[in-house]
Design a protein around this motif. Sequence first.
Motif, mmCIF file in Angstrom:
data_model
loop_
_atom_site.group_PDB
_atom_site.id
_atom_site.type_symbol
_atom_site.label_atom_id
_atom_site.label_comp_id
_atom_site.label_asym_id
_atom_site.label_seq_id
_atom_site.Cartn_x
_atom_site.Cartn_y
_atom_site.Cartn_z
ATOM 1 N N UNK A 187 -1.153 16.532 -14.143
ATOM 2 C CA UNK A 187 -1.622 16.432 -15.521
ATOM 3 C C UNK A 187 -2.643 17.510 -15.788
ATOM 4 N N UNK A 188 -2.476 18.165 -16.932
ATOM 5 C CA UNK A 188 -3.412 19.234 -17.280
ATOM 6 C C UNK A 188 -4.655 18.686 -17.968
ATOM 7 N N UNK A 189 -4.620 17.406 -18.286
ATOM 8 C CA UNK A 189 -5.777 16.791 -18.950
ATOM 9 C C UNK A 189 -6.745 16.180 -17.936
ATOM 10 N N UNK A 190 -7.915 15.846 -18.458
ATOM 11 C CA UNK A 190 -8.963 15.366 -17.565
ATOM 12 C C UNK A 190 -9.646 14.120 -18.134
ATOM 13 N N UNK A 191 -8.860 13.226 -18.680
ATOM 14 C CA UNK A 191 -9.386 11.999 -19.289
ATOM 15 C C UNK A 191 -10.272 11.264 -18.277
ATOM 16 N N UNK A 192 -11.454 10.860 -18.734
ATOM 17 C CA UNK A 192 -12.445 10.314 -17.798
ATOM 18 C C UNK A 192 -12.000 9.022 -17.125
ATOM 19 N N UNK A 193 -11.068 8.308 -17.746
ATOM 20 C CA UNK A 193 -10.673 6.987 -17.226
ATOM 21 C C UNK A 193 -9.497 7.046 -16.254
ATOM 22 N N UNK A 194 -8.796 8.165 -16.209
ATOM 23 C CA UNK A 194 -7.454 8.130 -15.613
ATOM 24 C C UNK A 194 -7.414 8.704 -14.199
ATOM 25 N N UNK A 195 -6.760 7.977 -13.317
ATOM 26 C CA UNK A 195 -6.692 8.365 -11.909
ATOM 27 C C UNK A 195 -5.893 9.627 -11.631
ATOM 28 N N UNK A 196 -5.006 10.015 -12.551
ATOM 29 C CA UNK A 196 -4.223 11.236 -12.297
ATOM 30 C C UNK A 196 -4.788 12.435 -13.072
ATOM 31 N N UNK A 197 -6.058 12.323 -13.488
ATOM 32 C CA UNK A 197 -6.724 13.444 -14.184
ATOM 33 C C UNK A 197 -6.749 14.677 -13.284
ATOM 34 N N UNK A 198 -6.743 15.802 -13.976
ATOM 35 C CA UNK A 198 -6.664 17.084 -13.264
ATOM 36 C C UNK A 198 -7.717 17.238 -12.167
ATOM 37 N N UNK A 199 -8.952 16.777 -12.451
ATOM 38 C CA UNK A 199 -10.039 16.989 -11.483
ATOM 39 C C UNK A 199 -9.969 16.097 -10.253
ATOM 40 N N UNK A 200 -9.086 15.131 -10.251
ATOM 41 C CA UNK A 200 -9.028 14.237 -9.086
ATOM 42 C C UNK A 200 -8.290 14.922 -7.941
ATOM 43 N N UNK A 201 -9.074 15.501 -7.043
ATOM 44 C CA UNK A 201 -8.464 16.243 -5.937
ATOM 45 C C UNK A 201 -7.844 15.332 -4.900
ATOM 46 N N UNK A 202 -8.204 14.065 -4.935
ATOM 47 C CA UNK A 202 -7.623 13.129 -3.962
ATOM 48 C C UNK A 202 -6.226 12.671 -4.364
ATOM 49 N N UNK A 203 -5.855 12.951 -5.608
ATOM 50 C CA UNK A 203 -4.539 12.504 -6.081
ATOM 51 C C UNK A 203 -3.449 13.336 -5.395
ATOM 52 N N UNK A 204 -2.534 12.641 -4.760
ATOM 53 C CA UNK A 204 -1.434 13.290 -4.032
ATOM 54 C C UNK A 204 -0.310 13.541 -5.053
ATOM 55 N N UNK A 205 -0.157 14.805 -5.446
ATOM 56 C CA UNK A 205 0.701 15.104 -6.606
ATOM 57 C C UNK A 205 2.184 15.155 -6.245
ATOM 58 N N UNK A 206 3.017 14.739 -7.184
ATOM 59 C CA UNK A 206 4.479 14.805 -7.018
ATOM 60 C C UNK A 206 5.111 15.002 -8.385
ATOM 61 N N UNK A 207 6.297 15.512 -8.399
ATOM 62 C CA UNK A 207 7.103 15.445 -9.632
ATOM 63 C C UNK A 207 8.552 15.212 -9.232
ATOM 64 N N UNK A 208 9.288 14.533 -10.112
ATOM 65 C CA UNK A 208 10.698 14.240 -9.839
ATOM 66 C C UNK A 208 11.571 15.290 -10.512
ATOM 67 N N UNK A 209 12.647 15.681 -9.836
ATOM 68 C CA UNK A 209 13.583 16.589 -10.481
ATOM 69 C C UNK A 209 14.690 15.782 -11.176
ATOM 70 N N UNK A 210 15.569 16.505 -11.815
ATOM 71 C CA UNK A 210 16.623 15.855 -12.603
ATOM 72 C C UNK A 210 17.439 14.873 -11.749
ATOM 73 N N UNK A 211 17.838 15.297 -10.555
ATOM 74 C CA UNK A 211 18.652 14.424 -9.700
ATOM 75 C C UNK A 211 17.912 13.143 -9.342
#
Length: 344
Positions: free
Chosen positions: A61-85
Motif C-alpha cells: 500500500x502506498x498510503x500510510x493511514x495511522x490505523x492500518x496494519x498494512x500502511x507503507x511505513x510498517x516495515x514488519x509487514x510481510x508483503x505479498x501480491x496475488x497474480x491473475x492465476x
Amino acid sequence: MHLVDKLEKNGILEKNEFIELLACEDAETIRYLKERAVKVRKEKYGEDVYIRGLIEISNFCKNDCFYCGIRKSNEKCDRYRLNKDEILHCCRIGYPLGFRTFVLQGGEDNHYSDNVLCDIIKTIKTEFPDCAVTLSLGERTKESYQKLFDAGADRYLLRHETANEKHYSKLHPQKMSYKNRFECLENLKSIGFQTGCGLMVGSPYQTIENIAEDLIYIAEFKPHMVGVGPFIPHSDTPFRNESAGSVELTCRILSIIRLMLPNVLLPSTTALGSLEEGGREKGILCGANVVMPNLSPENVRDKYALYNNKLSSGAEAAESLELLKKSINNIGYKIVTSRGDVKI
Ligand code: 5AD
C-alpha cells in the motif's frame, strides 16, 4: 414521536437527534431500535444472508493511514501480491462452495494498473458469468474507475472512514485528501457501480458528533452498501495504544443505517467477529444481511493484517462455509447462494 419511529419514517434525523440516539442509555429504546431494524430487514430480504468471497489480492500500500496494519511505513509487514492465476484459483475454489460474488480487496498497490485489473476482471466475468465482481482497491481516477466498470466490475467499496474533515486529518497523513475521497465516491456512483462507503466505530479522536455526521452523510449519499466495523488497534501502527471500538455501538449503528436505507447491503464485518466471539451473529441480529468469508490463499491470510487478531479461520474461512451456515441457522437466518444484488 419516538426518535426511532421518526428515523424509520423519514430516513434521517437532525444531527442532535442522531447524537441522542447514539448516546441513549435507555434499554427499551435500544431494544426497540433493533426490533424495527430487524422488521425492516425481514420485509426486504427475509431471513436471507448473502455471502461474498473476499480475496485479499495485495498488502502493498502506498498510503500510510495511522490505523492500518498494512500502511507503507510498517516495515514488519510481510508483503505479498496475488497474480491473475492465483486470483482465478481462489474463484475456482469459491464457486463450487456457493460464492456468486468475488470481492477483490487490497492496499493501493501500483502494480495493479488499469490494464492488469481489467484483464483479471474480464477473465473472472467470462469464466463465471453469473457472478458479481466487487472491487475494494482504494482511490483511483475517474477514468480508471470507468475502465474497471467497462471491464465488467459490478460494485466498489470505498469506506469514507469519517465524514468530518478535521477527524479525517487525525487518521491520515497530510498528503491524503478528504476531498478526493468523497470525489471518488461520487465518481463511483455516477459511473454506475453499486457503491459502498463506510466507517470505523471507535477510531481514535472520533466523537459521537462525528458519527452523527457520518450518518447524515450516508443518508444523503444513499450508498448501496455500507461497511461498518469497530476500530481495532494494530501493534505496529501509531495507534497501537488506542482502545478498540465497541461491539454494542457498532450494532446500534447497523440498526440505524438499516432504518435509514431499508434496502442497503449491510455486512456484519470481520472486525465485528474478530473483536468478540459471536460478534458476527450480533451484527446479523441488528439488521446486517451480508457476510464476507475469507477466500484468500491460506498462506497469505495472516499477512493481510489490518488490525491485531483478525479472524481468518473457522467460520470466517470460505472453505469452512458449513460452520458459518450452522451458526447463521442457529440464529434463525440462512445463507443463500445468489449474487445478492441490492433490491431497488
Ligand atoms: N481496525 C478496524 N478496521 C480497520 N480498517 C483498516 N484498519 C483498521 C483497523 N485497525 C478498515 C478501514 C478500511 C477497511 C478495508 O478496513 O475502514 O477501509
